[in-house]
Design an enzyme around this catalytic site. Structure first.
Site, short mmCIF file in Angstrom:
data_model
loop_
_atom_site.label_atom_id
_atom_site.label_comp_id
_atom_site.label_asym_id
_atom_site.label_seq_id
_atom_site.Cartn_x
_atom_site.Cartn_y
_atom_site.Cartn_z
N HIS A 38 14.02 71.58 99.30
CA HIS A 38 14.86 70.44 98.91
C HIS A 38 16.01 70.23 99.89
O HIS A 38 16.89 69.40 99.66
CB HIS A 38 15.40 70.68 97.49
N ASP A 79 39.75 73.73 91.32
CA ASP A 79 41.22 73.78 91.39
C ASP A 79 41.80 72.77 92.37
O ASP A 79 42.86 73.03 92.97
CB ASP A 79 41.69 75.18 91.76
N ASP A 114 22.13 67.51 119.10
CA ASP A 114 22.60 68.25 120.27
C ASP A 114 23.30 69.55 119.93
O ASP A 114 24.05 70.09 120.75
CB ASP A 114 23.54 67.37 121.12
N LYS A 117 18.40 69.17 103.10
CA LYS A 117 18.60 67.93 103.85
C LYS A 117 19.60 68.21 104.99
O LYS A 117 20.74 68.58 104.75
CB LYS A 117 19.18 66.82 102.97
N HIS A 133 23.28 60.32 92.49
CA HIS A 133 22.51 61.29 93.25
C HIS A 133 23.42 62.30 93.95
O HIS A 133 22.95 63.26 94.55
CB HIS A 133 21.62 60.59 94.28
N LYS A 168 25.68 65.44 94.55
CA LYS A 168 25.68 66.80 94.01
C LYS A 168 26.90 67.51 94.59
O LYS A 168 26.90 67.91 95.75
CB LYS A 168 24.39 67.52 94.39
#
Length: 510
Positions: A172, A413, A179, A174, A406, A408
């Site tokens: 999952h 604090d 470079d 991403k 979507h 996450k």
């Protein structure tokens, strides 16, 4: 019945053995990220001075605008002169997917080494395009945990049945690395709905662009997955004849002539924010406390629990002394997560959670798993809000009015935070491999909190409460708030499906 079960188990065992032998023969040669140089490329020359001015520190930039998220990938690909390493769970062959594939192909034409790693669960059917890209001498394409059968739905279905346990574990992650100098890590896959190009519903999402040590960490994570036994070259899998490269190039270039591509081309040309980032002129948040963390690729094969991402997340979340704020589109805390959140409230910590409503959630099964935890969490003092399904039409380049969460992320604090691919559900905890950026920087943490405040506002989300022993939804766009006794903006059959799913023993798969 018993004989059929025994035969199924035997067939599954033989399928696993056969696939393992196939994978051992098909695995590609190892390779590693190309190291950054002092002044070899344009990105070297723009980012090296920034790192020299902030020794030992990481530069972070929150990318919350969907169109900017497309632009940072496109412009970094155009600036790359040495390497592009991209790793995604989903890469759709839609408008934005084709436009970014074209950027990778053009980079390869300039001599840039391109490595593309895609999880196979959503790549089935895209073999022809991926195999065509892999024809280029500067492009390598690998699929993670792929099915061996590529010929049709029936054959793939049989393999999924026989290899159900292993195929249920997915990559999952991403990541986009240019470079070895700039990396983009977060929650977005590649597809129209992640970049405000879908005409129905677009995702509210977030990435973090990073420079400095986190780029090396992201590259090391990519290499670990690229060289793992789960990553197989597309050439070893796809047997269809590939489209010749000149034809593929013409096909990808045809999008540039269409009206649908114009908003993206104009945004890339006009995006001063992203252009300043690529040119090394953007105002970055610098900190000594930032790192990109990931599950190891071995998690996808159920090997041990050493180094799993959930342990790092639990450690950071457990440091909260005043507040813990979470954004999670798919939220199924499980009994252990529920207990941790309740105990946090009992210690005097303010716990606030934003997730999707049933109307904005694209996975009903996940919502059924979440629904059973609403009442006990609310009664314990956890503040729950659910995103409304419709947002302002001007939020999309193509006028879409639908919105689905979507992002996450969480904030601890008001000074440290995490942004990544990790959903707070059993699938992210135990089945999928996940990654993200965790950091301590009060100003950047406030930017993440600003996302929460925007999404959780009375104009975009429902407040939840328990009244007379039942969960109610508060539409605070009116004064006093309108009280709703069932899932807002849903039909009876949606609620019925969720009610049925709540009785099924599927929580571990959500």
């Amino acid at each position: 019945m018993l004989i059929a079960l025994v035969l199924l188990v035997l067939a599954a065992f033989l399928a696993l053995v056969a696939y393992g032998r196939f994978a051992e023969r098909a695995v590609g040669p190892p390779s590693s990220a190309l190291p950054a140089q002092p002044a070899q490329t344009r990105l070297d020359r723009t980012i090296e001075p920034l790192q020299a001015a902030h020794p030992g520190q990481s530069g972070l930039f929150l990318v919350s605008d969907n169109a900017d998220a497309f632009a940072v990938r496109a412009l970094s690909a155009r600036a790359a002169e040495r390497s592009l390493d991209v790793q995604y769970y989903i890469w759709h062959a839609d408008l934005t997917g084709r436009l970014l594939a074209r950027e990778l192909l053009e980079a390869a034409e300039r001599g840039v080494r391109v490595r593309i790693l895609i999880d196979d669960i959503n790549a089935h059917g895209a073999d022809l395009g991926l195999r065509s890209l892999a024809q280029h001498p500067n492009i390598e394409v690998r699929l993670f945990n792929p099915s061996r059968n590529r010929g049709g739905t029936l054959g793939r279905g049989v393999e999924m049945l026989l290899r159900a346990v292993s195929l249920n574990r997915r990559m999952h992650n991403k990541a986009w690395i240019a470079d070895g100098r700039l990396a983009v890590v977060g929650g977005r896959n590649v597809g129209n709905e992640y970049f405000d190009a879908d005409q129905q519903t677009n995702f509210l999402d977030a990435d973090v662009a990073v420079v400095g040590p986190p780029v090396e960490q992201t590259a090391a994570i990519f290499d670990a997955f690229w060289n793992s036994r789960g990553a197989l070259p597309v050439e070893a899998l796809a047997k269809d004849d590939a489209v010749p490269l000149p034809e593929l190039s013409r096909w990808l270039a045809a999008d540039l002539e269409g009206q649908s591509a114009r908003p993206y081309l104009e945004h890339v040309a006009q995006s001063a924010t992203v252009r300043r980032l690529i040119d090394g002129q953007a105002r970055l948040h610098w900190t000594e406390e930032a790192e990109v963390i990931s599950d190891p690729p071995e998690k996808a094969f159920g090997d041990g629990e050493d180094g799993w991402l959930v342990a790092h997340i639990a450690e950071q979340a457990g440091q909260a002394t005043r507040a813990f704020t979470m954004i999670s589109p798919y939220f199924v805390p499980g009994s252990q997560g529920e207990r941790a959140l309740v105990q946090a409230v009992q210690r005097g910590i303010r716990v606030e959670i934003l997730t999707n409503s049933l109307a904005s959630n694209d996975v009903m099964a996940v919502h059924s798993g979440y629904a059973r935890y609403r009442k006990p969490l609310l009664e314990a003092g956890v503040a729950l809000r659910e995103l409304m399904p419709f947002g302002p039409s001007e939020s999309s380049l193509f006028g879409s009015s639908g919105a689905s969460l979507h992002t996450k992320a969480y904030v601890v604090d008001d000074d440290s935070a995490f942004v990544g691919s990790f959903n707070f559900d059993p699938r992210s905890v135990r089945l999928n491999t996940e990654m993200g950026v965790r950091f301590r920087h009060p100003e950047l943490a406030r930017e993440v909190m600003a996302l929460y405040a925007a999404y959780a506002s009375a104009q975009k989300s429902y407040g939840l409460a328990v009244e007379d022993g039942r969960v109610v939804w508060l539409d605070e766009r009116t004064d006093p708030p309108r009280r709703l006794r069932h899932e807002p903006e849903t039909r009876w059959w949606q609620r019925a499906i969720v009610a049925v799913l709540r009785w099924l023993p599927i929580e571990s798969q959500l």
